[in-house]
Write a protein that holds these residues in place. Structure first.
Motif, short mmCIF file in Angstrom:
data_model
loop_
_atom_site.label_atom_id
_atom_site.label_comp_id
_atom_site.label_asym_id
_atom_site.label_seq_id
_atom_site.Cartn_x
_atom_site.Cartn_y
_atom_site.Cartn_z
N ALA A 141 -7.54 -40.71 -18.01
CA ALA A 141 -7.26 -41.80 -15.95
C ALA A 141 -8.20 -43.09 -16.08
N VAL A 142 -9.37 -42.53 -16.86
CA VAL A 142 -10.42 -43.03 -16.54
C VAL A 142 -10.29 -44.62 -17.66
N VAL A 143 -10.31 -43.17 -18.70
CA VAL A 143 -9.78 -44.55 -20.05
C VAL A 143 -8.56 -45.49 -19.81
N ALA A 144 -7.17 -45.34 -19.22
CA ALA A 144 -6.46 -45.80 -18.84
C ALA A 144 -6.65 -47.39 -18.08
N TYR A 145 -7.74 -46.91 -17.43
CA TYR A 145 -7.38 -48.02 -16.17
C TYR A 145 -9.14 -48.64 -16.60
N LEU A 146 -9.82 -48.16 -17.63
CA LEU A 146 -10.78 -49.65 -18.27
C LEU A 146 -10.05 -50.17 -19.36
N VAL A 147 -8.72 -49.87 -19.76
CA VAL A 147 -8.05 -50.78 -20.86
C VAL A 147 -7.27 -51.52 -19.91
N LEU A 148 -7.61 -51.40 -18.99
CA LEU A 148 -5.84 -51.91 -18.66
C LEU A 148 -6.55 -53.15 -17.41
#
Length: 55
Positions: A48-55
């Motif tokens: 979830a953190v990685v997806a938030y930072l990528v988007l």
């Protein structure tokens, strides 16, 4: 002092049987689910953190 009708050998034999007896083992195959749940939650949080930072 001591009761003549009590057989001390009987008590000693009972103690020896208790001391030499094996303890019952835990049921095999029964594992706690705490560690896999914590690991799964940690993976979800990281994703979830990685997806938030990528988007």
């Amino acid at each position: 002092m001591s009761d003549p009708q009590i057989d001390p050998a009987g008590n000693t034999q009972q103690f020896r049987a208790f001391a030499q007896g094996k303890e019952p083992e835990a049921a095999p195959g029964r594992r706690s689910m705490t560690v896999p749940i914590v690991v799964a939650l940690a993976v979800v949080v990281v994703i979830a953190v990685v997806a938030y930072l990528v988007l």
